[in-house]
Design a protein around this motif. Sequence first.
Motif, PDB file in Angstrom:
ATOM      1  N   THR A  74      13.557  50.307  46.149  1.00 40.40           N
ATOM      2  CA  THR A  74      13.167  49.628  44.912  1.00 40.40           C
ATOM      3  C   THR A  74      13.722  48.214  44.850  1.00 40.40           C
ATOM      4  O   THR A  74      13.078  47.322  44.291  1.00 40.40           O
ATOM      5  N   VAL A 115      14.689  47.009  38.606  1.00 38.11           N
ATOM      6  CA  VAL A 115      14.291  48.411  38.735  1.00 38.11           C
ATOM      7  C   VAL A 115      15.453  49.237  39.280  1.00 38.11           C
ATOM      8  O   VAL A 115      15.714  50.354  38.818  1.00 38.11           O
ATOM      9  N   THR A 116      16.160  48.685  40.227  1.00 35.89           N
ATOM     10  CA  THR A 116      17.320  49.381  40.793  1.00 35.89           C
ATOM     11  C   THR A 116      18.418  49.539  39.742  1.00 35.89           C
ATOM     12  O   THR A 116      19.066  50.584  39.675  1.00 35.89           O
TER      13      THR A 116
END
Length: 103
Positions: free
Chosen positions: A50, A58-59
């Motif tokens: 990601t 997102v991570t």
Amino acid sequence: MRSEHCVTRNHIAVWHDRALPSGPEPIGFRTVLRGSLLPVLVWTGVACFTYVVFDPVVTMVLGGLFTLSFGVAFGLRRRATHSVRCSAYGALGGVLDKSMAGF
């Protein structure tokens, strides 16, 4: 709960038999991680994927969800009068175990 009975096979039963001792005895953090090696590797791979493909945000969201799940599991174990060590190990193992349920 008596401290010598906490952090035993009876309370942390989410790992494979080959990683745990044969009976109810205290286990260390390395044993917890060794028993949870597959989920740790999978989620590390998902985080790297990601980060590279999508965005670092997102991570961070995935990390936040993991942290939130760990915090809830830790709090629930502490309310059940487990020791801090038992709560941390059990919460980590439980979150990793439940997160791999779909695989």
